[in-house]
Design an enzyme around this catalytic site. Structure first.
Site, PDB file in Angstrom:
ATOM      1  N   ARG A 116      57.008   4.984  72.168  1.00  0.00           N
ATOM      2  CA  ARG A 116      56.945   6.037  71.136  1.00  0.00           C
ATOM      3  C   ARG A 116      57.892   7.190  71.402  1.00  0.00           C
ATOM      4  NH1 ARG A 116      51.452   4.938  71.429  1.00  0.00           N
ATOM      5  NH2 ARG A 116      50.787   3.643  69.694  1.00  0.00           N
ATOM      6  N   LYS A 138      70.144  11.828  64.171  1.00  0.00           N
ATOM      7  CA  LYS A 138      69.856  10.695  63.279  1.00  0.00           C
ATOM      8  C   LYS A 138      70.225   9.409  64.007  1.00  0.00           C
ATOM      9  CE  LYS A 138      71.889  11.723  59.243  1.00  0.00           C
ATOM     10  NZ  LYS A 138      72.305  11.257  57.915  1.00  0.00           N
ATOM     11  N   GLU A 180      86.261  11.588  59.333  1.00  0.00           N
ATOM     12  CA  GLU A 180      85.020  12.390  59.365  1.00  0.00           C
ATOM     13  C   GLU A 180      85.341  13.868  59.562  1.00  0.00           C
ATOM     14  OE1 GLU A 180      82.052  11.298  58.631  1.00  0.00           O
ATOM     15  OE2 GLU A 180      82.035   9.157  59.056  1.00  0.00           O
ATOM     16  N   LYS A 222      79.338  20.457  62.540  1.00  0.00           N
ATOM     17  CA  LYS A 222      78.188  19.550  62.448  1.00  0.00           C
ATOM     18  C   LYS A 222      76.948  20.196  63.063  1.00  0.00           C
ATOM     19  CE  LYS A 222      75.929  15.514  62.255  1.00  0.00           C
ATOM     20  NZ  LYS A 222      76.012  14.082  62.187  1.00  0.00           N
ATOM     21  N   GLU A 232      67.592  16.930  56.993  1.00  0.00           N
ATOM     22  CA  GLU A 232      68.440  16.534  55.885  1.00  0.00           C
ATOM     23  C   GLU A 232      67.778  16.712  54.527  1.00  0.00           C
ATOM     24  OE1 GLU A 232      69.921  12.415  55.606  1.00  0.00           O
ATOM     25  OE2 GLU A 232      71.894  13.326  55.670  1.00  0.00           O
ATOM     26  N   ARG A 236      72.504  19.724  55.008  1.00  0.00           N
ATOM     27  CA  ARG A 236      73.034  18.598  55.777  1.00  0.00           C
ATOM     28  C   ARG A 236      73.564  17.492  54.874  1.00  0.00           C
ATOM     29  NH1 ARG A 236      70.285  15.935  61.147  1.00  0.00           N
ATOM     30  NH2 ARG A 236      71.914  14.410  61.528  1.00  0.00           N
ATOM     31  N   ASN A 240      77.476  14.171  53.667  1.00  0.00           N
ATOM     32  CA  ASN A 240      77.535  12.855  53.039  1.00  0.00           C
ATOM     33  C   ASN A 240      78.671  12.733  52.042  1.00  0.00           C
ATOM     34  OD1 ASN A 240      75.346  11.297  54.145  1.00  0.00           O
ATOM     35  ND2 ASN A 240      74.004  12.832  53.243  1.00  0.00           N
ATOM     36  N   HIS A 243      80.419   9.482  51.444  1.00  0.00           N
ATOM     37  CA  HIS A 243      79.570   8.454  52.060  1.00  0.00           C
ATOM     38  C   HIS A 243      78.781   7.628  51.054  1.00  0.00           C
ATOM     39  CE1 HIS A 243      80.711  10.356  55.737  1.00  0.00           C
ATOM     40  NE2 HIS A 243      79.945   9.564  56.460  1.00  0.00           N
ATOM     41  N   HIS A 247      79.627   4.150  51.972  1.00  0.00           N
ATOM     42  CA  HIS A 247      78.626   3.198  52.475  1.00  0.00           C
ATOM     43  C   HIS A 247      78.556   1.961  51.582  1.00  0.00           C
ATOM     44  CE1 HIS A 247      76.068   6.213  55.015  1.00  0.00           C
ATOM     45  NE2 HIS A 247      77.058   5.688  55.703  1.00  0.00           N
ATOM     46  N   HIS A 259      83.865   2.183  59.198  1.00  0.00           N
ATOM     47  CA  HIS A 259      83.104   3.238  58.542  1.00  0.00           C
ATOM     48  C   HIS A 259      84.029   4.368  58.068  1.00  0.00           C
ATOM     49  CE1 HIS A 259      79.799   5.981  57.789  1.00  0.00           C
ATOM     50  NE2 HIS A 259      80.369   6.863  58.581  1.00  0.00           N
TER      51      HIS A 259
HETATM   52  N1  LIG Z   1      73.962   9.172  63.321  1.00  0.00           N
HETATM   53  C1  LIG Z   1      74.867   9.820  62.658  1.00  0.00           C
HETATM   54  O1  LIG Z   1      74.677  10.968  62.291  1.00  0.00           O
HETATM   55  C2  LIG Z   1      76.159   9.139  62.344  1.00  0.00           C
HETATM   56  C3  LIG Z   1      77.234   9.888  61.854  1.00  0.00           C
HETATM   57  C4  LIG Z   1      78.455   9.234  61.618  1.00  0.00           C
HETATM   58  C5  LIG Z   1      78.564   7.876  61.870  1.00  0.00           C
HETATM   59  N2  LIG Z   1      77.500   7.184  62.341  1.00  0.00           N
HETATM   60  C6  LIG Z   1      77.610   5.744  62.613  1.00  0.00           C
HETATM   61  O2  LIG Z   1      78.616   5.543  63.578  1.00  0.00           O
HETATM   62  C7  LIG Z   1      79.149   4.233  63.410  1.00  0.00           C
HETATM   63  C8  LIG Z   1      80.649   4.293  63.488  1.00  0.00           C
HETATM   64  O3  LIG Z   1      81.010   4.816  64.756  1.00  0.00           O
HETATM   65  P1  LIG Z   1      82.273   4.260  65.547  1.00  0.00           P
HETATM   66  O4  LIG Z   1      83.433   4.247  64.659  1.00  0.00           O
HETATM   67  O5  LIG Z   1      82.331   5.021  66.810  1.00  0.00           O
HETATM   68  O6  LIG Z   1      81.878   2.724  65.783  1.00  0.00           O
HETATM   69  P2  LIG Z   1      81.753   1.857  67.101  1.00  0.00           P
HETATM   70  O7  LIG Z   1      80.686   2.381  67.962  1.00  0.00           O
HETATM   71  O8  LIG Z   1      81.654   0.445  66.681  1.00  0.00           O
HETATM   72  O9  LIG Z   1      83.136   2.077  67.850  1.00  0.00           O
HETATM   73  C9  LIG Z   1      84.315   1.573  67.271  1.00  0.00           C
HETATM   74  C10 LIG Z   1      85.056   0.635  68.216  1.00  0.00           C
HETATM   75  O10 LIG Z   1      85.667   1.397  69.242  1.00  0.00           O
HETATM   76  C11 LIG Z   1      85.345   0.881  70.514  1.00  0.00           C
HETATM   77  N3  LIG Z   1      85.334   2.016  71.432  1.00  0.00           N
HETATM   78  C12 LIG Z   1      84.502   3.078  71.419  1.00  0.00           C
HETATM   79  N4  LIG Z   1      84.886   3.961  72.352  1.00  0.00           N
HETATM   80  C13 LIG Z   1      85.972   3.464  72.953  1.00  0.00           C
HETATM   81  C14 LIG Z   1      86.862   3.923  73.967  1.00  0.00           C
HETATM   82  N5  LIG Z   1      86.708   5.137  74.516  1.00  0.00           N
HETATM   83  N6  LIG Z   1      87.892   3.135  74.351  1.00  0.00           N
HETATM   84  C15 LIG Z   1      88.088   1.932  73.739  1.00  0.00           C
HETATM   85  N7  LIG Z   1      87.307   1.447  72.769  1.00  0.00           N
HETATM   86  C16 LIG Z   1      86.259   2.216  72.372  1.00  0.00           C
HETATM   87  C17 LIG Z   1      84.032   0.185  70.345  1.00  0.00           C
HETATM   88  O11 LIG Z   1      83.897  -0.845  71.298  1.00  0.00           O
HETATM   89  C18 LIG Z   1      84.166  -0.371  68.932  1.00  0.00           C
HETATM   90  O12 LIG Z   1      84.827  -1.608  68.984  1.00  0.00           O
HETATM   91  C19 LIG Z   1      78.633   3.722  62.088  1.00  0.00           C
HETATM   92  O13 LIG Z   1      77.621   2.788  62.330  1.00  0.00           O
HETATM   93  C20 LIG Z   1      78.058   4.958  61.422  1.00  0.00           C
HETATM   94  O14 LIG Z   1      76.999   4.663  60.562  1.00  0.00           O
HETATM   95  C21 LIG Z   1      76.318   7.790  62.575  1.00  0.00           C
END
Ligand SMILES: NC(=O)c1ccc[n+]([C@@H]2O[C@H](COP(=O)([O-])OP(=O)(O)OC[C@H]3O[C@@H](n4cnc5c(N)ncnc54)[C@H](O)[C@@H]3O)[C@@H](O)[C@H]2O)c1
Length: 367
Positions: A116, A138, A180, A222, A232, A236, A240, A243, A247, A259
């Site tokens: 939990r 989130k 972003e 942020k 949100e 917040r 989006n 998005h 999305h 993304h």
């Molecule tokens: N929770 C939130 O508020 C929030 C906000 C924005 C995005 N997101 C989520 O984040 C995700 C996208 O994030 P992302 O683009 O980081 O995706 P990801 O985590 O898949 O990373 C992208 C790629 O980069 C590689 N990578 C990461 N760091 C690296 C490094 N230092 N060196 C080499 N390779 C590296 C990873 O292995 C992956 O292949 C989506 O799922 C999105 O929904 C969440």
């Protein structure tokens, strides 16, 4: 309230702070750290981190899942839970999400429901994760039919963003992160937007000073917004921008688009909607599109063939949808949002269909 530490060497600080039991509001020195990483980040930084933690006297394990958005699922989470169980991971442990946004969301959701809720530390290694995903609490996973459908709010104890890890981030991933940052600027911080315009060449070259400035400025936006509206319900929502359509494109493409790339196209199309609704000037919309192009981000759907129907259906599943209507947050100027205190409002279905149809058929109205 938690600290976001940004800079070269932040991962070293994480080890020191954990070893001394000095991370956020951690009630005690953790006995066990479960470091969760995807296959790429595990190979680059994961082993190094768990070894450093072991040297500092902490039991630590590395939990690895295959990289990519397609791993952000209930199935991967279940496999990680099986692993935690086998490791005897209890409430006296801490989960460290070391990686991009996929890792942060997945490991964060794991931490939110394990016993939990156990303490979580975000150690972002991608640009998106540093300036966006790791901040705000989130967490969650995707459903095959809709992004981020299942999740929770689980703020971390602290965020440690080591900007040196960005050196190994592949170019397209880095640029997706810039999308972003553009979003934060376009919606809430005109100065940030202008600084990205000014620094665009240095940013594409990943000049460390420019990158650090960007991460600090965008992370501050942020964090500021999240601290005013953690759940949100209002401000917040502004994050989006791009998005709702982004999305939908991401889901309709079967997550073949990154993304940030989908959000880039989403911002262009949502700006166009704002212009057609008379909320936003064409000059502002063009400025957003020009900056995204200069950052070598996609601004149209030409590279990928998707049906209008699949995008509209996915948009209809958006979490912001209320009473069957898709809601949008839209700009009224660079750094300003339309809608006053309402933040988000409905867009007529036929306008949404028209803008998406034009994008799919490659037609772009005269600028
Ligand atoms: N929770 C939130 O508020 C929030 C906000 C924005 C995005 N997101 C989520 O984040 C995700 C996208 O994030 P992302 O683009 O980081 O995706 P990801 O985590 O898949 O990373 C992208 C790629 O980069 C590689 N990578 C990461 N760091 C690296 C490094 N230092 N060196 C080499 N390779 C590296 C990873 O292995 C992956 O292949 C989506 O799922 C999105 O929904 C969440």
């Amino acid at each position: 309230v938690y600290r976001v530490l940004v800079g070269a060497g932040a991962l070293g600080r994480l080890v020191d702070d954990l070893a001394r039991g000095r991370v956020g509001s951690l009630p005690h020195r953790p006995v066990h750290a479960a470091v969760v990483s995807d296959s790429m980040v595990a190979a680059l930084y994961g082993r190094r981190l768990t070894e450093a933690l072991s040297r500092a006297g902490l039991r630590s394990d590395l939990l690895v899942f295959p990289r990519g958005e397609s791993s952000k699922t209930r199935e991967t989470k279940a496999r990680l839970e099986d692993r935690l169980l086998r490791l005897g991971f209890g409430r006296d442990g801490v989960i460290v999400a070391l990686g991009g946004g996929v890792t942060g969301d997945l490991a964060g959701f794991l931490a939110a429901t394990w016993h939990r809720g156990v303490p979580l530390i975000q150690a972002p290694t991608s640009l998106i994760a540093m300036l966006d995903a790791s901040i705000g609490g989130k967490v969650g996973v995707d459903h095959p039919l809709a992004k981020n459908l299942i999740g929770a709010f689980h703020p971390p104890l602290a965020v440690y963003a080591d900007t040196t890890t960005l050196e190994t981030l592949p170019g397209p991933e880095f640029r997706a992160g810039l999308a972003e940052a553009v979003k934060c600027g376009a919606m809430v911080d005109a100065a940030l937007f202008a600084s990205i315009e000014r620094d665009r060449a240095a940013l594409l070259q990943r000049e460390p000073g420019a990158v650090l400035r960007l991460v600090l400025a965008a992370a501050r936006v942020k964090a500021g917004i999240v601290s005013l509206d953690e759940r949100e319900s209002g401000r917040r929502l502004l994050l989006n921008f791009g998005h709702t359509i982004g999305h939908a494109i991401e889901a309709a493409s079967g997550y073949r688009l990154r993304h940030g790339e989908a959000v880039s196209i989403g911002m262009v199309l949502e700006s166009r909607i704002a212009v057609r609704m008379g909320l936003f000037g064409q000059a502002g919309a063009s400025r957003i599109e020009r900056l995204l192009s200069a950052l070598r981000l996609p601004t149209r759907l030409s590279r990928i063939s998707l049906s209008v129907g699949s995008i509209l259906t996915a948009a209809g599943r958006d979490k912001k949808a209320r009473a069957g209507r898709t809601l949008f947050v839209l700009p009224s100027g660079i750094g300003r949002h339309a809608g006053g205190r309402r933040f988000s409002f409905p867009v007529p279905a036929d306008l949404l269909r028209r803008v998406v149809s034009e994008a799919v058929s490659g037609y772009a109205p005269r600028r």
